[in-house]
Design an enzyme around this catalytic site. Structure first.
Site, PDB file in Angstrom:
ATOM      1  N   HIS A 123      -9.086 -10.213   0.022  1.00  0.00           N
ATOM      2  CA  HIS A 123      -9.434  -9.463  -1.254  1.00  0.00           C
ATOM      3  C   HIS A 123     -10.597  -9.795  -1.482  1.00  0.00           C
ATOM      4  O   HIS A 123     -11.289  -8.753  -1.913  1.00  0.00           O
ATOM      5  CB  HIS A 123      -8.436 -10.175  -2.396  1.00  0.00           C
ATOM      6  CG  HIS A 123      -7.036  -9.473  -2.404  1.00  0.00           C
ATOM      7  ND1 HIS A 123      -6.087  -9.818  -3.164  1.00  0.00           N
ATOM      8  CD2 HIS A 123      -6.382  -8.817  -1.317  1.00  0.00           C
ATOM      9  CE1 HIS A 123      -4.942  -9.272  -3.029  1.00  0.00           C
ATOM     10  NE2 HIS A 123      -5.307  -8.546  -1.902  1.00  0.00           N
ATOM     11  N   ALA A 167       0.907  -1.268   0.040  1.00  0.00           N
ATOM     12  CA  ALA A 167      -0.145   0.112  -0.069  1.00  0.00           C
ATOM     13  C   ALA A 167       0.666   1.273  -0.002  1.00  0.00           C
ATOM     14  O   ALA A 167       0.498   2.240  -0.605  1.00  0.00           O
ATOM     15  CB  ALA A 167      -0.968  -0.101   1.316  1.00  0.00           C
ATOM     16  N   ARG A 186      -7.515  -0.855   9.576  1.00  0.00           N
ATOM     17  CA  ARG A 186      -8.367  -1.466  10.663  1.00  0.00           C
ATOM     18  C   ARG A 186      -8.587  -0.745  12.147  1.00  0.00           C
ATOM     19  O   ARG A 186      -9.330  -0.962  12.890  1.00  0.00           O
ATOM     20  CB  ARG A 186      -8.025  -2.872  10.909  1.00  0.00           C
ATOM     21  CG  ARG A 186      -8.431  -4.026   9.682  1.00  0.00           C
ATOM     22  CD  ARG A 186      -7.693  -5.388  10.103  1.00  0.00           C
ATOM     23  NE  ARG A 186      -6.164  -5.131  10.153  1.00  0.00           N
ATOM     24  CZ  ARG A 186      -5.459  -6.220  10.205  1.00  0.00           C
ATOM     25  NH1 ARG A 186      -5.877  -7.440  10.429  1.00  0.00           N
ATOM     26  NH2 ARG A 186      -4.015  -5.946  10.258  1.00  0.00           N
ATOM     27  N   ARG A 201       4.159 -13.893   6.553  1.00  0.00           N
ATOM     28  CA  ARG A 201       3.063 -14.089   5.536  1.00  0.00           C
ATOM     29  C   ARG A 201       3.352 -14.934   4.541  1.00  0.00           C
ATOM     30  O   ARG A 201       2.386 -15.704   4.145  1.00  0.00           O
ATOM     31  CB  ARG A 201       2.702 -12.531   4.779  1.00  0.00           C
ATOM     32  CG  ARG A 201       1.705 -12.442   3.769  1.00  0.00           C
ATOM     33  CD  ARG A 201       1.398 -11.065   3.042  1.00  0.00           C
ATOM     34  NE  ARG A 201       2.808 -10.623   2.641  1.00  0.00           N
ATOM     35  CZ  ARG A 201       3.151 -10.961   1.433  1.00  0.00           C
ATOM     36  NH1 ARG A 201       2.368 -12.039   0.772  1.00  0.00           N
ATOM     37  NH2 ARG A 201       4.235 -10.791   0.723  1.00  0.00           N
ATOM     38  N   LYS A 231      -2.330  -8.175  -6.814  1.00  0.00           N
ATOM     39  CA  LYS A 231      -2.457  -9.519  -7.274  1.00  0.00           C
ATOM     40  C   LYS A 231      -1.947 -10.506  -6.186  1.00  0.00           C
ATOM     41  O   LYS A 231      -1.432  -9.848  -5.147  1.00  0.00           O
ATOM     42  CB  LYS A 231      -1.419  -9.798  -8.373  1.00  0.00           C
ATOM     43  CG  LYS A 231      -0.066  -9.206  -8.156  1.00  0.00           C
ATOM     44  CD  LYS A 231       0.709 -10.126  -7.577  1.00  0.00           C
ATOM     45  CE  LYS A 231       2.080  -9.443  -6.556  1.00  0.00           C
ATOM     46  NZ  LYS A 231       2.610 -10.721  -5.620  1.00  0.00           N
TER      47      LYS A 231
END
Length: 332
Positions: free
Chosen positions: A78, A16, A37, A164, A96
């Site tokens: 997503h 981002a 969040r 991740r 993606k």
């Protein structure tokens, strides 16, 4: 229709931030808001890059001064994030891999079409100058009829297994994170996939840590693609024909040079510089499409996104990688 496109960024992670930096170099782009969040997370991002801070994704989606939303959250989020943005009437550029599987992608594409809203997978390689130069060379006939693409992308991921890229809950694995790049560009160059054969090495968390797959393309030709979280691969792409080949040089997804090697011994390397950090080109395309009232980009159409997700579903079936989303448990 104004010449200015007001962007909202959903998520505040590394990707981002890269997209926010790209917007600084994108003509006609304004960062209008960022959603996180938590309000402190959004505020920290807004302090650095600008725009209004929203303490929830929903608030950003409902913001009246946002035209397009860039979704930069982890892969499994997503589908929910894009669905929410579309239901709020916003156009969407989604990072993606578009979703976790084809079923999720089909839902989102159907929703965008029903609402007549722009939706595009953020496959930035498709819009980079290097790919345009490769296509120009191929179309010129200089290397003859093309029949093969070889592409790889990989690095040694020196992260803990909770990271991740290794975490199945967050959509970890080499295929979704890296393999989508060679797959997408192989399809862009050789056309739709007719069949696939895959092999992989899985890690202790159950995700693929390196994967290779051979594709037969419907219009003729084959591609050999590989991705790895264990090895620093050359990360180049070569498209070969009867009379030579064209190579997108190291880190092909952001190549700054393209080399032509011909059978007659003539070689040359052309510069293919890109704007900003590279993400600028996909942002320009998204803005162009949105301002033209298009719901998809001809450079990254919905059918390509759906087909690519379907190929990755089949690769995962063959190598034995399964995510919660495959059971529908990730949906609302």
């Amino acid at each position: 229709m104004t010449d200015v496109v007001r962007w909202g960024i959903l998520g505040t992670g590394k990707i981002a931030k890269a997209f926010a930096n790209a917007l600084k170099d994108t003509p006609g782009a304004v960062l209008a808001g960022v959603g996180s969040r938590s309000l402190p997370g959004a505020q920290g991002f807004a302090d650095e890059f600008g725009g209004t801070a929203y303490g929830s994704y929903e608030e950003l989606a409902q913001a009246p001064d946002v035209d397009l939303i860039y979704v930069g959250t982890p892969h499994p989020a997503h589908v929910d994030n894009v669905r929410m943005a579309l239901n709020a009437g916003k156009g969407v550029l989604c990072e993606k891999p578009f979703t976790m599987n084809r079923a999720e992608a089909e839902e989102l594409v159907a929703l965008a079409r029903a609402k007549n809203l722009f939706l595009m997978e953020a496959m930035w390689t498709r819009f980079m100058p290097a790919l345009a130069e490769v296509r120009r060379v191929v179309d010129s006939g200089e290397i003859g009829k093309v029949t093969q693409v070889i592409a790889d992308l990989g690095f040694k991921a020196d992260f803990g297994h909770e990271h991740r890229v290794f975490n199945p809950v967050l959509g970890g694995g080499a295929l979704l994170d890296l393999g989508i790049y060679p797959l997408s560009i192989a399809v862009a160059l050789l056309g739709p996939v007719e069949s696939v054969a895959a092999q992989a090495e899985l890690g202790p968390t159950g995700v693929d840590e390196q994967t290779g797959f051979v594709l037969r393309h419907r219009g003729g030709g084959m591609s050999m693609c590989s991705c790895s979280l264990r090895a620093r691969l050359p990360s180049e792409l070569t498209i070969a024909g009867e009379r030579g080949h064209v190579r997108m040089n190291t880190m092909f997804h952001r190549a700054q040079t393209v080399t032509v090697v011909r059978a007659d011994g003539i070689n040359r390397t052309m510069p293919t510089p890109f704007l900003g950090n590279g993400y600028v080109h996909e942002a320009i395309e998204a803005q162009r499409c949105w301002q033209a009232g298009l719901i998809e980009s001809p450079g990254m159409p919905h059918e390509d996104t759906l087909a690519l997700m379907g190929v990755m579903d089949e690769v995962r079936r063959q190598i034995g990688v399964h995510y919660a989303a495959d059971d529908g448990t990730a949906k609302e």
